[in-house]
Motif scaffolding. Structure first.
Motif, PDB file in Angstrom:
ATOM      1  N   GLY A   1     -37.364   2.609  18.890  1.00 46.38           N
ATOM      2  CA  GLY A   1     -38.117   2.267  18.116  1.00 46.38           C
ATOM      3  C   GLY A   1     -37.947   1.479  17.135  1.00 46.38           C
ATOM      4  N   GLU A   2     -38.983   1.790  16.010  1.00 44.20           N
ATOM      5  CA  GLU A   2     -38.698   0.524  15.204  1.00 44.20           C
ATOM      6  C   GLU A   2     -38.018   1.107  14.569  1.00 44.20           C
ATOM      7  OE1 GLU A   2     -41.712  -1.902  11.957  1.00 44.20           O
ATOM      8  OE2 GLU A   2     -42.737  -0.643  13.665  1.00 44.20           O
ATOM      9  N   LEU A   3     -38.110   2.425  14.159  1.00 47.77           N
ATOM     10  CA  LEU A   3     -37.666   2.066  12.524  1.00 47.77           C
ATOM     11  C   LEU A   3     -35.806   2.667  12.073  1.00 47.77           C
ATOM     12  CD1 LEU A   3     -38.300   4.383  10.203  1.00 47.77           C
ATOM     13  CD2 LEU A   3     -38.491   6.419  10.256  1.00 47.77           C
ATOM     14  N   GLN A   4     -35.247   2.498  13.370  1.00 49.75           N
ATOM     15  CA  GLN A   4     -33.749   3.332  13.882  1.00 49.75           C
ATOM     16  C   GLN A   4     -33.374   1.315  13.539  1.00 49.75           C
ATOM     17  OE1 GLN A   4     -31.747   1.630  15.847  1.00 49.75           O
ATOM     18  NE2 GLN A   4     -33.812   1.232  17.382  1.00 49.75           N
ATOM     19  N   ARG A   5     -34.009   0.790  13.541  1.00 53.84           N
ATOM     20  CA  ARG A   5     -33.584  -0.205  13.766  1.00 53.84           C
ATOM     21  C   ARG A   5     -33.747  -0.468  12.372  1.00 53.84           C
ATOM     22  NH1 ARG A   5     -37.826  -3.167  16.295  1.00 53.84           N
ATOM     23  NH2 ARG A   5     -38.496  -3.955  14.250  1.00 53.84           N
ATOM     24  N   VAL A   6     -34.609  -0.542  11.739  1.00 55.22           N
ATOM     25  CA  VAL A   6     -34.685  -1.083  10.159  1.00 55.22           C
ATOM     26  C   VAL A   6     -33.881  -0.105   9.285  1.00 55.22           C
ATOM     27  CG1 VAL A   6     -36.339  -1.087   8.192  1.00 55.22           C
ATOM     28  CG2 VAL A   6     -37.596  -1.651  10.419  1.00 55.22           C
ATOM     29  N   TRP A   7     -33.154   0.649   9.807  1.00 56.33           N
ATOM     30  CA  TRP A   7     -32.651   1.176   8.748  1.00 56.33           C
ATOM     31  C   TRP A   7     -31.529   1.116   9.180  1.00 56.33           C
ATOM     32  CZ3 TRP A   7     -29.839   6.014  11.565  1.00 56.33           C
ATOM     33  CH2 TRP A   7     -29.310   7.110  10.724  1.00 56.33           C
ATOM     34  N   ARG A   8     -30.854   0.339  10.203  1.00 58.74           N
ATOM     35  CA  ARG A   8     -29.828  -0.203   9.838  1.00 58.74           C
ATOM     36  C   ARG A   8     -29.400  -1.781   9.516  1.00 58.74           C
ATOM     37  NH1 ARG A   8     -29.450  -2.632  14.914  1.00 58.74           N
ATOM     38  NH2 ARG A   8     -31.105  -1.645  15.987  1.00 58.74           N
ATOM     39  N   ASP A   9     -31.093  -2.442   9.520  1.00 57.78           N
ATOM     40  CA  ASP A   9     -31.257  -3.543   8.790  1.00 57.78           C
ATOM     41  C   ASP A   9     -31.067  -3.679   7.457  1.00 57.78           C
ATOM     42  OD1 ASP A   9     -31.328  -4.598  10.993  1.00 57.78           O
ATOM     43  OD2 ASP A   9     -33.588  -5.194  10.790  1.00 57.78           O
ATOM     44  N   VAL A  10     -31.877  -2.465   6.492  1.00 57.35           N
ATOM     45  CA  VAL A  10     -31.447  -2.017   5.295  1.00 57.35           C
ATOM     46  C   VAL A  10     -29.699  -1.373   5.066  1.00 57.35           C
ATOM     47  CG1 VAL A  10     -32.314  -0.895   3.321  1.00 57.35           C
ATOM     48  CG2 VAL A  10     -34.380  -1.476   5.304  1.00 57.35           C
ATOM     49  N   THR A  11     -29.407  -1.012   5.780  1.00 61.82           N
ATOM     50  CA  THR A  11     -28.038  -0.095   5.384  1.00 61.82           C
ATOM     51  C   THR A  11     -27.088  -1.597   5.276  1.00 61.82           C
ATOM     52  OG1 THR A  11     -28.117   1.834   6.401  1.00 61.82           O
ATOM     53  CG2 THR A  11     -25.946   1.085   6.402  1.00 61.82           C
ATOM     54  N   THR A  12     -27.646  -2.185   6.003  1.00 58.40           N
ATOM     55  CA  THR A  12     -26.592  -3.164   6.149  1.00 58.40           C
ATOM     56  C   THR A  12     -26.818  -4.153   5.111  1.00 58.40           C
ATOM     57  OG1 THR A  12     -26.452  -3.647   8.586  1.00 58.40           O
ATOM     58  CG2 THR A  12     -26.289  -5.254   7.594  1.00 58.40           C
ATOM     59  N   ALA A  13     -28.466  -4.556   4.606  1.00 58.13           N
ATOM     60  CA  ALA A  13     -28.328  -5.557   3.558  1.00 58.13           C
ATOM     61  C   ALA A  13     -28.062  -5.193   2.063  1.00 58.13           C
ATOM     62  CB  ALA A  13     -29.458  -5.677   4.001  1.00 58.13           C
ATOM     63  N   THR A  14     -28.017  -3.916   2.167  1.00 55.88           N
ATOM     64  CA  THR A  14     -27.488  -3.392   0.689  1.00 55.88           C
ATOM     65  C   THR A  14     -25.951  -3.065   0.613  1.00 55.88           C
ATOM     66  OG1 THR A  14     -28.319  -0.989   1.591  1.00 55.88           O
ATOM     67  CG2 THR A  14     -29.978  -1.931   0.729  1.00 55.88           C
ATOM     68  N   SER A  15     -25.308  -3.255   2.086  1.00 57.25           N
ATOM     69  CA  SER A  15     -24.133  -2.793   1.445  1.00 57.25           C
ATOM     70  C   SER A  15     -22.945  -4.426   1.450  1.00 57.25           C
ATOM     71  CB  SER A  15     -23.133  -2.941   2.970  1.00 57.25           C
ATOM     72  OG  SER A  15     -23.350  -4.302   3.674  1.00 57.25           O
ATOM     73  N   HIS A  16     -24.248  -5.608   0.587  1.00 58.49           N
ATOM     74  CA  HIS A  16     -23.846  -6.496   0.610  1.00 58.49           C
ATOM     75  C   HIS A  16     -23.335  -7.063  -1.025  1.00 58.49           C
ATOM     76  CE1 HIS A  16     -23.618 -10.921  -0.676  1.00 58.49           C
ATOM     77  NE2 HIS A  16     -23.880 -11.415   0.840  1.00 58.49           N
ATOM     78  N   VAL A  17     -22.285  -8.336  -1.345  1.00 60.84           N
ATOM     79  CA  VAL A  17     -21.153  -7.234  -2.426  1.00 60.84           C
ATOM     80  C   VAL A  17     -22.011  -7.894  -3.672  1.00 60.84           C
ATOM     81  CG1 VAL A  17     -19.222  -7.731  -1.069  1.00 60.84           C
ATOM     82  CG2 VAL A  17     -20.574 -10.056  -1.643  1.00 60.84           C
ATOM     83  N   ALA A  18     -23.600  -8.529  -3.666  1.00 60.62           N
ATOM     84  CA  ALA A  18     -24.555  -8.909  -4.469  1.00 60.62           C
ATOM     85  C   ALA A  18     -24.866  -8.037  -4.856  1.00 60.62           C
ATOM     86  CB  ALA A  18     -24.674 -10.034  -4.236  1.00 60.62           C
ATOM     87  N   LEU A  19     -25.517  -6.794  -4.279  1.00 62.14           N
ATOM     88  CA  LEU A  19     -25.743  -5.881  -4.892  1.00 62.14           C
ATOM     89  C   LEU A  19     -24.563  -4.413  -5.087  1.00 62.14           C
ATOM     90  CD1 LEU A  19     -28.541  -6.022  -2.400  1.00 62.14           C
ATOM     91  CD2 LEU A  19     -28.364  -6.558  -4.624  1.00 62.14           C
ATOM     92  N   ARG A  20     -23.376  -4.521  -5.543  1.00 60.12           N
ATOM     93  CA  ARG A  20     -22.423  -3.212  -6.288  1.00 60.12           C
ATOM     94  C   ARG A  20     -22.052  -4.360  -7.500  1.00 60.12           C
ATOM     95  NH1 ARG A  20     -18.166  -3.163  -2.488  1.00 60.12           N
ATOM     96  NH2 ARG A  20     -16.934  -2.698  -4.069  1.00 60.12           N
ATOM     97  N   TYR A  21     -22.421  -2.766  -7.753  1.00 64.16           N
ATOM     98  CA  TYR A  21     -22.679  -2.524  -9.319  1.00 64.16           C
ATOM     99  C   TYR A  21     -21.255  -3.416  -9.470  1.00 64.16           C
ATOM    100  CZ  TYR A  21     -26.889   0.446 -10.097  1.00 64.16           C
ATOM    101  OH  TYR A  21     -28.124   0.854  -9.251  1.00 64.16           O
ATOM    102  N   ASP A  22     -20.383  -2.776  -8.977  1.00 64.56           N
ATOM    103  CA  ASP A  22     -18.460  -2.462 -10.203  1.00 64.56           C
ATOM    104  C   ASP A  22     -18.431  -4.180  -9.892  1.00 64.56           C
ATOM    105  OD1 ASP A  22     -19.095  -2.495  -6.920  1.00 64.56           O
ATOM    106  OD2 ASP A  22     -17.137  -1.766  -6.932  1.00 64.56           O
TER     107      ASP A  22
END
Length: 373
Positions: free
Chosen positions: A335-356
């Motif tokens: 399915g498409e949804l689980q793929r996008v879930w993995r993609d967004v989870t990975t993308a938002t783990s990028h250090v550029a988006l970390r508050y600290d």
């Protein structure tokens, strides 16, 4: 859609180009995730779309485009294929970084055309030894998205001279090696592999100080898009693909839910997810407006950092909620949804988006307190 229908377009038509690229990349998204690389047709269309030339000077055939148009285009493509959206975002940003090169460097990169694809390593790694009329560069750089099909890489390295700050170095394909090291559960087709450089000479006109990119003060180009502080735009480049992908996840979840009887709890969670996605999109669009209006005050710069981090956070929470409301059907391996879930989870783990890491929280809270009456 045939890739032959997609020709290089000007910035006035970037939205149309983004729509065409989105349609093509959607057809190949599942295969790209399975193989870990974008299809040749998508790469050809990516080059033709105009994203790489969006921030390039018009005198080389570039578009001299706005950040608002860039963000809208990235959101559109990412909604269909997160990996393609990530690549167009970073390739466009790389052309903007490379504009800090001296004039002769501009000629080298874009003298024969504005669509050169450049992959960037922002984190300093390796070492540059000063040499006559340039530097000798060696080292390894991880997570270089798009390197499989990039014409150039732009790598940040520390200079061995005492008190010398880190510099960027542009190297053409054929002068660096690539280790196929990217093995993440999401954003698999971004090809974010490791670049290896072994004692390569880089002429001075293919290098610039990292401080110029950070401050946004360009010694060689007066164009507004080439004079943007990194604090204003850096994190937005990584947040926009995640937000666009979250929009795609919403569409995928609605297809799963269509025809089903929804409980009130599911309806509430679905609506909350839509609000999170709308909020995240508003924040990255607000960042683009700040940049295009050139309101580079300390408060707005800090707010842009906060906006990008919060937008990524909201996108990730929204997609997780959408998977939850879709139930078992949303977790189908094909399915498409689980793929996008993995993609967004990975993308938002990028250090550029970390508050600290980016000090987004510290910078914005300090700015607010300093202006309090």
């Amino acid at each position: 859609m045939s890739v032959a229908t997609l020709s290089t377009l000007s910035t006035r038509d970037l939205s149309a180009a983004a729509g065409e690229l989105a349609a093509l990349s959607a057809e190949h998204a599942a295969a790209a995730d399975a193989t870990g690389r974008l299809s040749p047709d998508v790469v050809t269309a990516l080059r033709a779309s105009g994203f790489a030339r969006h921030f390039v000077s018009a005198r080389f055939g570039g578009a001299e485009g706005t950040v608002a148009d860039f963000v809208r285009g990235v959101l559109r493509v990412s909604a269909s294929c997160a990996a393609t959206g990530w690549c167009v975002a970073l390739l466009a940003a790389s052309s903007r970084y490379a504009a800090h090169l001296p004039e002769q460097g501009h000629e080298k990169l874009w003298g024969s055309g504005a669509d050169a694809l450049i992959a960037t390593g922002l984190v300093p790694a390796g070492t540059a030894e000063p040499a006559e009329n340039g530097y000798r560069l060696s080292g390894r750089w991880q997570y270089i998205s798009g390197v499989d099909f990039a014409d150039w890489v732009l790598l940040c390295a520390n200079v061995s001279e005492e008190d010398a700050g880190p510099r960027f170095f542009a190297l053409p394909r054929g002068t660096f090696g690539v280790v196929q090291s990217w093995d993440c559960v999401g954003m698999r087709a971004t090809g974010s592999h490791t670049v290896v450089v072994d004692d390569v000479f880089v002429p001075a006109h293919l290098s610039f100080a990292r401080a110029e990119m950070e401050t946004g003060v360009n010694s060689w180009s007066p164009l507004p898009a080439h004079n943007i502080p990194f604090q204003a735009i850096g994190a937005t480049t990584f947040a926009a693909p995640a937000v666009g992908a979250a929009q795609g996840a919403l569409a995928a979840s609605l297809r799963v839910l269509k025809g089903k009887r929804l409980t009130e709890a599911v309806q509430i969670e679905l609506v909350r997810a839509t609000a999170r996605i709308d909020s995240a999109r508003h924040l990255v669009e607000q960042n683009a407006a700040v940049i295009d209006d050139r309101t580079f005050t300390p408060t707005f710069l800090a707010r842009n950092q906060r906006n990008a981090s919060f937008a990524g956070e909201q996108a990730a929470e929204a997609v997780t909620a959408l998977v939850r409301v879709a139930g078992t059907a949303g977790l189908s391996g094909s399915g498409e949804l689980q793929r996008v879930w993995r993609d967004v989870t990975t993308a938002t783990s990028h250090v550029a988006l970390r508050y600290d890491i980016t000090r987004a929280a510290a910078n914005y809270s300090t700015a607010l307190i300093e202006q309090a009456i």
